[in-house]
Write a protein that holds these residues in place. Structure first.
Motif, PDB file in Angstrom:
ATOM      1  N   GLU A 204      -3.787   4.673   6.043  1.00  0.00           N
ATOM      2  CA  GLU A 204      -5.615   4.193   4.659  1.00  0.00           C
ATOM      3  C   GLU A 204      -6.000   5.142   4.333  1.00  0.00           C
ATOM      4  O   GLU A 204      -5.838   6.742   4.215  1.00  0.00           O
ATOM      5  CB  GLU A 204      -6.703   3.586   5.488  1.00  0.00           C
ATOM      6  CG  GLU A 204      -7.343   4.502   6.244  1.00  0.00           C
ATOM      7  CD  GLU A 204      -8.626   3.445   6.916  1.00  0.00           C
ATOM      8  OE1 GLU A 204      -9.234   2.592   6.575  1.00  0.00           O
ATOM      9  OE2 GLU A 204      -9.773   4.855   8.168  1.00  0.00           O
ATOM     10  N   PRO A 219     -15.179  -4.427  -1.861  1.00  0.00           N
ATOM     11  CA  PRO A 219     -14.370  -4.302  -1.332  1.00  0.00           C
ATOM     12  C   PRO A 219     -12.960  -5.691  -2.116  1.00  0.00           C
ATOM     13  O   PRO A 219     -13.379  -6.233  -3.102  1.00  0.00           O
ATOM     14  CB  PRO A 219     -14.670  -5.020  -0.006  1.00  0.00           C
ATOM     15  CG  PRO A 219     -16.133  -4.575   0.111  1.00  0.00           C
ATOM     16  CD  PRO A 219     -16.625  -4.465  -1.167  1.00  0.00           C
ATOM     17  N   THR A 239     -10.700  -1.130   0.609  1.00  0.00           N
ATOM     18  CA  THR A 239     -10.905  -2.390   1.836  1.00  0.00           C
ATOM     19  C   THR A 239     -12.615  -1.756   2.293  1.00  0.00           C
ATOM     20  O   THR A 239     -13.080  -3.295   2.661  1.00  0.00           O
ATOM     21  CB  THR A 239     -10.067  -1.525   2.753  1.00  0.00           C
ATOM     22  OG1 THR A 239     -10.115  -0.699   2.915  1.00  0.00           O
ATOM     23  CG2 THR A 239      -8.654  -2.075   2.795  1.00  0.00           C
ATOM     24  N   GLU A 240     -13.039  -0.839   1.865  1.00  0.00           N
ATOM     25  CA  GLU A 240     -14.495  -0.722   2.767  1.00  0.00           C
ATOM     26  C   GLU A 240     -15.630  -0.118   2.009  1.00  0.00           C
ATOM     27  O   GLU A 240     -14.370   1.210   1.202  1.00  0.00           O
ATOM     28  CB  GLU A 240     -14.419  -0.339   3.706  1.00  0.00           C
ATOM     29  CG  GLU A 240     -15.859  -0.149   4.628  1.00  0.00           C
ATOM     30  CD  GLU A 240     -16.059   0.022   6.011  1.00  0.00           C
ATOM     31  OE1 GLU A 240     -16.860   1.015   6.385  1.00  0.00           O
ATOM     32  OE2 GLU A 240     -14.241   0.051   6.750  1.00  0.00           O
TER      33      GLU A 240
END
Length: 357
Positions: A204, A219, A239-240
């Motif tokens: 990531e 996200p 993603t976050e």
């Protein structure tokens, strides 16, 4: 017929007069100024940050006990499976404790042997009527206590021996050894990191975004990424977005997952542009065209009479390469690209900016 001296003088005066007239015309001619004509357009709002690649899972492998490293099985860059042995630790402190427990066990066994002899002697005397029943009971109780002490000491020795054995440190998951900060023969404390493992399942991208801009991130937003120093672009996805702001830096942690592209080595720096949205009818200018951008932003506009006028503008507070003008300009306005090249109130000749071939 050759010209005489008088004719030469007249000719020279005529040339000088012509040059003077030409110079006067040129001096009175307005200077050229490069301008850009405002044309509202749809622009993409992107947030550019620098992130770093990181394994999806990162585990610090530590020793549960202090001791000396007597064997190392893996080094940086090695791939390991879950349960693979990584190192062997010799627990020297526990070994000393085991020796002490062994000594106590020997003492307990000696006391038990003495208690048994006394019991047997008292029992023999009791059978012959020379010892009272109470004395036999006391000897039996002393023997039972001594035997219990032996059992307790033996259990302590087994526990110490288990603690003092050579500890084999095993990998808690499959992955890659990223860091091995220890060497063979080194004495380590309990809880000291022996290995850092990164998962092999995926990588990531982590970046820290200033809190003022992180509020706009969600996200699922798409992003363009490239390895720092290269021009190859690959897709990524947010993603976050951490809900917590780092008090020391004023930033929020943002995680992205690369959807395709090159192999990312852990720790590699990556340039990321997160696409926040689009704005239609936007006016965009080079930032160099805005004077006093931080205090009182303004631009120089050439009016219909080719006179330079000052115009206050409002610049959107967004980290873009160009200035996004929110208020102060309209379609068709001619903006001076270099404010230092013009003077307010002066007449100019607006020209299109030169383009590089």
């Amino acid at each position: 017929m050759r010209p005489n001296r008088k004719q030469f003088i007249v000719l020279a005066v005529a040339v000088l007069v012509g040059l003077a007239v030409t110079a006067a015309i040129l001096l009175r001619r307005p200077p050229e100024v490069a301008v850009a004509t405002v044309e509202p357009q749809t622009v993409e709002l992107g947030l550019s940050v620098v992130g770093r690649a990181r394994p999806m899972d990162l585990v610090q492998v530590a020793s549960p006990n202090p001791g000396q490293v007597v064997r190392l099985m893996h080094d940086d860059g090695d791939r390991v499976a879950a349960g693979d042995p990584l190192a062997v630790i010799l627990a020297s402190v526990e070994q000393a404790q085991t020796e002490a427990d062994l000594a106590r066990e020997r003492a307990a066994r000696a006391e038990a042997a003495d208690a048994r002899l006394k019991y047997e002697r008292t029992r023999t005397l009791s059978e012959r009527g020379f010892a009272a029943p109470a004395a036999l009971d006391a000897a039996r109780t002393a023997l039972q206590a001594a035997e219990a002490n032996v059992a307790a000491a033996a259990a302590a020795v087994r526990a110490s021996a288990e603690r003092a054995r050579e500890f084999t440190i095993r990998a808690p998951m499959s992955g890659v050894v990223l860091v091995r900060p220890i060497d063979n023969g080194q004495v380590v404390a309990a809880g000291e990191t022996l290995f850092e493992l990164g998962s092999a399942a995926g990588v990531e991208i982590r970046a820290e975004v200033e809190e003022a801009y992180a509020d706009a991130l969600r996200p699922g937003m798409t992003a363009r990424a490239s390895l720092s120093g290269t021009s190859t672009i690959f897709a990524a996805r947010v993603t976050e977005v951490s809900p917590q702001v780092d008090a020391a830096t004023g930033g929020r942690l943002v995680k992205l997952a690369p959807e395709a592209g090159p192999s990312l080595s852990p720790g590699r720096s990556i340039d990321v542009t997160i696409v926040v949205g689009q704005r239609s009818g936007a006016i965009v200018l080079p930032r160099s065209a805005v004077a006093d951008a931080t205090a009182a932003p303004k631009v120089y506009v050439v009016d219909a009479d080719d006179i330079v006028r000052e115009r206050a503008v409002v610049v959107a507070r967004w980290p873009t390469v160009n200035a996004l003008i929110e208020r102060g300009l309209a379609a068709g306005d001619r903006v001076v690209l270099d404010p230092a090249s013009a003077r307010v109130g002066a007449r100019v000749r607006p020209v299109a900016p030169k383009t590089e071939d």
